[in-house]
Structure formats: C-alpha cells, structure tokens
Design a protein around this motif. Structure first.
Motif, mmCIF file in Angstrom:
data_model
loop_
_atom_site.group_PDB
_atom_site.id
_atom_site.type_symbol
_atom_site.label_atom_id
_atom_site.label_comp_id
_atom_site.label_asym_id
_atom_site.label_seq_id
_atom_site.Cartn_x
_atom_site.Cartn_y
_atom_site.Cartn_z
ATOM 1 N N ASP A 18 44.609 45.947 45.830
ATOM 2 C CA ASP A 18 44.131 45.120 46.744
ATOM 3 C C ASP A 18 43.795 43.681 46.208
ATOM 4 O O ASP A 18 44.047 42.941 47.122
ATOM 5 C CB ASP A 18 42.770 45.526 47.489
ATOM 6 C CG ASP A 18 43.135 46.819 48.237
ATOM 7 O OD1 ASP A 18 44.431 47.116 48.528
ATOM 8 O OD2 ASP A 18 42.438 47.801 48.467
ATOM 9 N N ASN A 19 43.315 43.455 45.025
ATOM 10 C CA ASN A 19 42.803 42.358 44.540
ATOM 11 C C ASN A 19 43.835 41.568 43.590
ATOM 12 O O ASN A 19 43.559 40.366 43.102
ATOM 13 C CB ASN A 19 41.433 42.617 43.518
ATOM 14 C CG ASN A 19 40.309 42.964 44.295
ATOM 15 O OD1 ASN A 19 39.987 42.363 45.400
ATOM 16 N ND2 ASN A 19 39.440 43.830 43.836
ATOM 17 N N LYS A 20 44.842 42.080 43.637
ATOM 18 C CA LYS A 20 45.862 41.768 42.289
ATOM 19 C C LYS A 20 46.423 40.128 42.833
ATOM 20 O O LYS A 20 46.797 39.498 41.775
ATOM 21 C CB LYS A 20 47.064 42.649 42.065
ATOM 22 C CG LYS A 20 48.041 42.868 43.284
ATOM 23 C CD LYS A 20 49.142 43.612 42.759
ATOM 24 C CE LYS A 20 50.252 43.966 43.903
ATOM 25 N NZ LYS A 20 49.653 44.298 45.003
ATOM 26 N N GLU A 21 46.513 39.936 44.079
ATOM 27 C CA GLU A 21 47.212 38.613 44.382
ATOM 28 C C GLU A 21 46.005 37.427 44.603
ATOM 29 O O GLU A 21 46.331 36.466 44.904
ATOM 30 C CB GLU A 21 47.978 38.833 45.700
ATOM 31 C CG GLU A 21 49.270 39.525 45.713
ATOM 32 C CD GLU A 21 50.300 39.103 44.812
ATOM 33 O OE1 GLU A 21 50.177 37.749 44.493
ATOM 34 O OE2 GLU A 21 51.538 39.746 44.537
ATOM 35 N N LYS A 22 44.865 37.775 44.275
ATOM 36 C CA LYS A 22 43.634 36.927 44.569
ATOM 37 C C LYS A 22 43.705 35.818 43.213
ATOM 38 O O LYS A 22 44.056 36.395 42.095
ATOM 39 C CB LYS A 22 42.499 37.876 44.605
ATOM 40 C CG LYS A 22 42.473 38.419 46.071
ATOM 41 C CD LYS A 22 41.201 39.242 46.483
ATOM 42 C CE LYS A 22 41.133 39.973 47.734
ATOM 43 N NZ LYS A 22 39.915 40.760 48.003
ATOM 44 N N ASP A 23 43.026 34.976 43.430
ATOM 45 C CA ASP A 23 42.578 34.153 42.276
ATOM 46 C C ASP A 23 41.504 34.784 41.385
ATOM 47 O O ASP A 23 40.509 35.377 41.966
ATOM 48 C CB ASP A 23 41.865 32.725 42.648
ATOM 49 C CG ASP A 23 43.141 31.829 43.340
ATOM 50 O OD1 ASP A 23 44.337 32.260 43.305
ATOM 51 O OD2 ASP A 23 42.652 30.778 44.078
ATOM 52 N N VAL A 24 41.720 34.795 40.027
ATOM 53 C CA VAL A 24 40.776 35.235 39.096
ATOM 54 C C VAL A 24 40.491 34.496 37.920
ATOM 55 O O VAL A 24 41.476 33.827 37.505
ATOM 56 C CB VAL A 24 41.586 36.642 38.687
ATOM 57 C CG1 VAL A 24 40.420 37.385 37.662
ATOM 58 C CG2 VAL A 24 41.929 37.742 39.864
ATOM 59 N N SER A 25 39.233 34.467 37.514
ATOM 60 C CA SER A 25 38.826 33.899 36.319
ATOM 61 C C SER A 25 38.670 34.971 35.394
ATOM 62 O O SER A 25 37.896 35.868 35.233
ATOM 63 C CB SER A 25 37.695 33.053 36.321
ATOM 64 O OG SER A 25 37.140 32.763 34.997
ATOM 65 N N SER A 26 39.564 34.914 34.135
ATOM 66 C CA SER A 26 39.373 35.909 33.238
ATOM 67 C C SER A 26 38.221 35.820 32.301
ATOM 68 O O SER A 26 37.462 36.957 32.039
ATOM 69 C CB SER A 26 40.685 35.912 32.187
ATOM 70 O OG SER A 26 40.589 34.512 31.499
ATOM 71 N N SER A 27 37.725 34.727 32.456
ATOM 72 C CA SER A 27 36.342 34.642 31.425
ATOM 73 C C SER A 27 34.973 34.889 32.309
ATOM 74 O O SER A 27 34.244 35.687 31.687
ATOM 75 C CB SER A 27 36.032 33.012 31.263
ATOM 76 O OG SER A 27 37.203 32.526 30.656
ATOM 77 N N SER A 28 35.409 35.193 33.799
ATOM 78 C CA SER A 28 34.215 35.561 34.466
ATOM 79 C C SER A 28 34.515 37.219 34.775
ATOM 80 O O SER A 28 33.422 37.983 35.321
ATOM 81 C CB SER A 28 34.046 35.027 35.840
ATOM 82 O OG SER A 28 33.606 33.746 35.663
ATOM 83 N N SER A 29 35.731 37.604 34.826
ATOM 84 C CA SER A 29 35.899 39.020 35.462
ATOM 85 C C SER A 29 36.295 40.210 34.265
ATOM 86 O O SER A 29 36.227 41.243 34.702
ATOM 87 C CB SER A 29 37.368 38.914 36.327
ATOM 88 O OG SER A 29 37.138 38.149 37.450
ATOM 89 N N PHE A 30 36.726 39.696 33.093
ATOM 90 C CA PHE A 30 37.101 40.698 31.963
ATOM 91 C C PHE A 30 36.022 41.732 31.768
ATOM 92 O O PHE A 30 35.970 42.891 31.679
ATOM 93 C CB PHE A 30 37.452 39.820 30.764
ATOM 94 C CG PHE A 30 38.551 40.750 29.992
ATOM 95 C CD1 PHE A 30 39.837 41.216 30.528
ATOM 96 C CD2 PHE A 30 38.166 40.775 28.719
ATOM 97 C CE1 PHE A 30 40.550 41.825 29.584
ATOM 98 C CE2 PHE A 30 39.175 41.553 27.755
ATOM 99 C CZ PHE A 30 40.319 41.988 28.220
ATOM 100 N N PHE A 31 34.599 41.014 31.581
ATOM 101 C CA PHE A 31 33.478 41.774 31.213
ATOM 102 C C PHE A 31 33.070 42.821 32.288
ATOM 103 O O PHE A 31 33.158 44.070 31.932
ATOM 104 C CB PHE A 31 32.450 40.690 30.841
ATOM 105 C CG PHE A 31 31.104 41.297 30.468
ATOM 106 C CD1 PHE A 31 30.645 41.951 29.348
ATOM 107 C CD2 PHE A 31 30.053 41.333 31.639
ATOM 108 C CE1 PHE A 31 29.446 42.552 28.949
ATOM 109 C CE2 PHE A 31 29.012 41.897 31.283
ATOM 110 C CZ PHE A 31 28.599 42.529 30.071
ATOM 111 N N PRO A 32 32.982 42.498 33.386
ATOM 112 C CA PRO A 32 32.636 43.246 34.605
ATOM 113 C C PRO A 32 33.258 44.291 34.952
ATOM 114 O O PRO A 32 33.128 45.313 35.223
ATOM 115 C CB PRO A 32 32.189 42.254 35.677
ATOM 116 C CG PRO A 32 32.750 41.175 35.602
ATOM 117 C CD PRO A 32 33.106 41.012 34.034
#
Length: 571
Positions: A492-506
């Motif tokens: 569901d989230n794959k087409e959304k904008d993502v920040s690797s720096s903010s999202s990788f850890f959580p």
C-alpha cells in the motif's frame, strides 16, 4: 636570454611581488563571484571586503614575503577551494569537506586524487611559485620602502571603507545575507570551527551515550526462529536500477524475485556517507541530527530485545558513528581492516561468507547488518573481471569524454549488487524461517549527467542524482504468512514519497517486532500508520532544509517532478 633576465628583475622587485601576492590571495573570491548564486551587491562585497582586509594586512610588514607566509592558512583554503570548485562546480568549503579529510580512508582519497590532476596542477602553478618567491624574499631580507607602505596603507583603508558601504548594500539587497555563511574566507573559518567542535563531540561520544537505552523488547514469540538482514549500499542511485524502469538489465535476478517490493520515490537526507549511514542505523534524521551524540544504533535495540547481532563491513574504519554503531554488535568485522595492505580491495562477496558463518550458528533470533562498498568510485574496481557485462568499461577516468565507459562500469556495479542481494535472499530462503531483508543506499552519484558536468557525490549542494536512492524490502514466504499485515502495508505504501534516512530504522524495527519508544511508526513503510512528510535535507550546518532552499538547480527539480520511473512489480 633577455626575456628571462627581465622576468627575474620583475620578480625581484618587492613592489611587484606585493601586488602579485595580493592578487593571488583574492583569486578564490573572484572565482566564487562566477560560481555562487548571490545578489550583485553580495558578490561585490565578497571581493572588496576580503581584498581590503588582505590589503591592510599586507602593509603590516615591509617584507611582503613574510606576510604571505603569515597568511599561509588562507592560501591553503584557497587551494582547497579551487579543487572543490573544479570537482563540484560551486559552493565554499563545507564542514563536511573538512570532516571527510579525517573520515575518508587513504585508498579512497588516492582514487579521487588521481582524477583531480588539472585542478592540482592549477593550484601548484598559482601557489607554489608565490610561496617560493616569498621565502626568497624573507631569506634575502628584502624590504619595501616606508613610503610605499604608507601610501598602500592609505589606499587599503579607502578600499576597506568602500567595502563596508558595499556590505551595507548587500544587507539591503538581501536580508538573508550572512557573513558567516556567505563571505569567503570568513565562512570557511566558521566551518573549520564547526568541524573541530563536531570532532570533539564525536571523540566524547562513548561518554555522552554510555547510559543510553532503547528500552526495547521483542513482541514476536520467543521460540520462533527469525532472521533479519539490513543491507546498506554505497553510492547506488535509483536511476540506474532496472527495477525502477532503467532500460538496461541491471537487475536480472531481483526483477524476477518473489516477495520483493521496490519503493520508487525514495530520497536520502544526506549525500555524505559519514552522515547518511548513521541516520540509516539509528533514530537520527535531518530534523534531530545532533541527538546522535547521545544515542546508540539499531544493533543495540535488537540486542536489548534478545537478538544475536552481527555487523560486517567492506569499508575501513572512519573513526566515527559507523564504527561506533557497528561495534555494538556481538560479532563485527571490517574486512578491509583484516589486511595491513591499504591496496587490499575485497569484493562484497566476502561479506557473504561471513553471513553464511553467522547463519550457521543457528541462533533463534538473529540480526545482521551489512555495509557494502557497492558502487563507490572507482566503479571498475567494485566487481570482478568475470562479472563485466556492459562494455567498454575502461578507461574510467573522471572526465566527461569517458562518460559512456563510466556508466558501463557503474551499471556493472549495480548488476553485481543485484547478484549480491539475490544470494543473500537465497541464503535466507534456505533457513526456512521467518526472515526479511531491507536494502537502501547511503546516497547516489553524479556521472556527468547533464550540462553541468557534475561528477561523484558529497557536493555541498546536492543534485537529484545524489539524492534518489533504491529502497527494497524482501520477506520470506513464511514471514508473509505469519505477518501478512506488514506485506500488505508495504504494498500500500510503495508508491508514496519516502525518506530513507527517516524510514529505514523504524521499518527494520517494525519488521523485527521490536518495540521501543524510539520507533516512529508514522515513518515505517511496513505499517498502515505510515505518513508522508515534507522532503528535508540535512545541510552542512546540521540543519534540516527543504529541497528548494539548498541551491539545487532547475534540472534537479525537473527530474524530481517527472515521476516517469516505471515501477516493475514482480514478486
């Protein structure tokens, strides 16, 4: 013969040398007028004010050679600045540039220096003869006349006064103008101070973080064997991944891999390894970066939750947070440090041998972090000869005329990463347990992509090519059956904008079932709670900035806005 004699006589004239040295000191300011996007009055100030200061300083001694050597630090800054402008095209020497001097290993530095020959030659021609002439002037105790010094000091005061008027004009024209940020070399001196401050904080890290705890706990059943692998790539940009619509077959294996989700709209918040990798390995991001001096990394969170942990790196020590976070693991190995030969250049495949050994231990709960060498320049040395697919991949000198060769070698390194990740997945599949792997790269790379002719990464002003990175999640069949909510949320989230720096850890904590107050589920792409946030970038002064406040150019925003990447979903 007469020409050489005339040149010799001209150079022995101390008044001529006075003006020559003054010109050499102000050269970087003149060049910066053409490279920096500043208002006209700011550019005038950035020449006149430093020129007036240099002018006054040069009149403090009747021996101009002595004053030149006293001002040697500014010659060093000037040389460094010219090389930086040759490499990146704009911007003053950033804090990160100074920190890179102590965090970049010697082999990387030598690879880069080999490709900076024109800039180095220019610096030698400009500065070395002047320093030699200055030394000769001191040794022979040549002096300017007192009358000359008095006359030039008056002129210097007039120039300095005019420069103060121009400074007032610069503030009136642009209220955002700052001396510490916009005036060379004051801004460089300020950045040097910040670099020393950050180095001191880093050296004291073990004291400031010793009492830190994630208060982490595992939520998955204790008896359930599970394995999680976190892979941090190097210098890999999404633009050259077949998974994201690239026309070349750089991902022949991953494009056919089941259980794999590739996120196409992912940007990193830093284009430097020494900032980006620690953000990937911890709760730190652009909005709270300075908290890094008090926190530990994700490995500690998994350890607190009862996991056996391992960290394997194909990079050398950088005496900073990558080392600190990696050494939190029960088992760690920086494989380049296993050899005293600095030319030792193992492939990333060597990391797989360590992964295999770790998996063979059969611990009920395992967490493995890998830091690869990926696609770091020199690209041709990132994959074995037998893995060459796109040719010609040599020579790969850092020149625009070799762009096709550079891209071929770079694409070969991406294809090699494709095989590397596929082999990790095969290893995990053989375990027949709940397993997941996530991958992203620390940053991307410029490869002479447009009319700016930019190359490499870590430039003070990033480009689109340095920010857009791949981001992959793979889940085993068993994991998808046990935790279908994570699989569905990721889709569901794959087409959304993502920040690797903010999202990788959580995201990694979420997949591993690790609960901690430091896990921000609104940034985990493996949960339905994920929320997009405004794009941010960690600037040189460790401040979060929106992308339109970085000095990025129109071509970068055009690439970001196109959104023409054709995501190939095959699992």
């Amino acid at each position: 013969m007469k020409l050489f004699k005339n040149i010799k006589n001209w150079l022995e004239n101390q008044e001529h040398l006075f003006y020559l040295f003054l010109f050499i000191l102000i050269v970087p300011n003149i060049v910066l007028c053409f490279t920096e996007p500043l208002p006209v009055m700011a550019k005038v100030t950035n020449v006149l004010l430093p020129f007036g200061c240099y002018y006054l300083l040069m009149t403090l001694s009747r021996n101009c050679g002595k004053m030149l050597w006293i001002l040697f630090l500014f010659l060093f800054f000037g040389a460094f600045q010219i090389v930086l402008l040759y490499l990146f095209g704009q911007s003053i020497i950033a804090v990160d540039m100074f920190l890179n001097l102590v965090t970049t290993n010697s082999s990387e530095a030598l690879e880069l220096l080999d490709n900076l020959t024109p800039a180095i030659i220019a610096v030698i021609i400009l500065y070395v003869p002047a320093l030699i002439l200055g030394m000769i002037s001191m040794i022979r105790k040549r002096k300017l006349s007192a009358e000359f010094i008095r006359r030039e000091r008056k002129r210097a005061l007039i120039v300095f006064g005019i420069s103060l008027l121009s400074l007032a004009g610069a503030y009136l024209q642009d209220s955002g103008y700052e001396l510490k940020s916009d005036l060379y070399p004051l801004n460089v001196c300020y950045n040097v101070g910040l670099a020393f401050q950050r180095t001191a904080l880093t050296q004291n890290y073990h004291q400031t973080s010793k009492d830190f705890t994630f208060h982490a706990k595992a939520t998955h059943p204790k008896e359930e064997r599970e394995v999680y692998v976190m892979v941090i790539g190097e210098t890999s940009r999404a633009l050259n991944w077949q998974l994201y619509g690239y026309e070349r077959e750089t991902n022949p294996l991953l494009s056919k891999q089941t259980g794999l989700i590739a996120f196409p709209k992912v940007l990193t918040e830093s284009n430097t390894t020494h900032k980006s990798v620690p953000m990937l390995m911890s709760d730190v991001n652009a909005c709270n970066y300075d908290s890094i001096y008090h926190q530990k990394g994700i490995i500690t969170a998994f350890k607190e939750a009862g996991f056996k942990t391992a960290f394997f790196s194909n990079q050398r020590y950088n005496h900073s947070f990558i080392d600190f976070f990696g050494k939190e693991a029960d088992t760690y190995d920086f494989i380049k440090e296993d050899s005293i030969d600095f030319s030792y250049n193992p492939s990333d495949d060597e990391l797989l041998k360590l992964v295999e050994q770790e998996l063979a231990k059969g611990a009920t709960k395992q967490f493995i972090v890998l830091h690869t060498y990926g696609s770091h320049f020199n690209y041709r040395e990132r994959y074995p000869l037998e893995n060459t697919f796109f040719t010609p991949d040599y020579p790969v000198d850092a020149e625009r005329k070799y762009r096709d060769n550079l891209v071929n070698a770079y694409d070969n390194s991406i294809r090699y990463t494709d095989g590397f990740l596929s082999r990790i997945i095969r290893m995990l599949e053989k375990q027949q347990v709940d397993a997941a792997m996530i991958y992203t790269s620390d940053h991307g790379e410029d490869i002479f992509d447009d009319s700016r002719h930019l190359f490499l990464h870590a430039s003070p002003v990033p480009s689109y090519y340095q920010l857009h990175v791949p981001f992959l999640i793979w889940m085993s069949d068993s994991y998808r059956e046990t935790h279908p909510e994570h699989w569905q949320a990721a889709i569901d989230n794959k087409e959304k904008d993502v920040s690797s720096s903010s999202s990788f850890f959580p995201t990694m904590l979420d997949l591993g079932g690790i609960e901690t107050p430091y896990r921000d589920d609104s940034q985990s792409v493996a949960t339905s709670l994920y929320q997009m946030k405004p794009r941010a970038y960690l600037n040189d002064h460790n401040e979060p900035r929106p992308l339109d406040d970085l000095g990025m150019k129109k071509p970068d925003f055009r690439m970001l806005e196109q959104k023409e990447i054709k995501y190939k979903e095959k699992y």
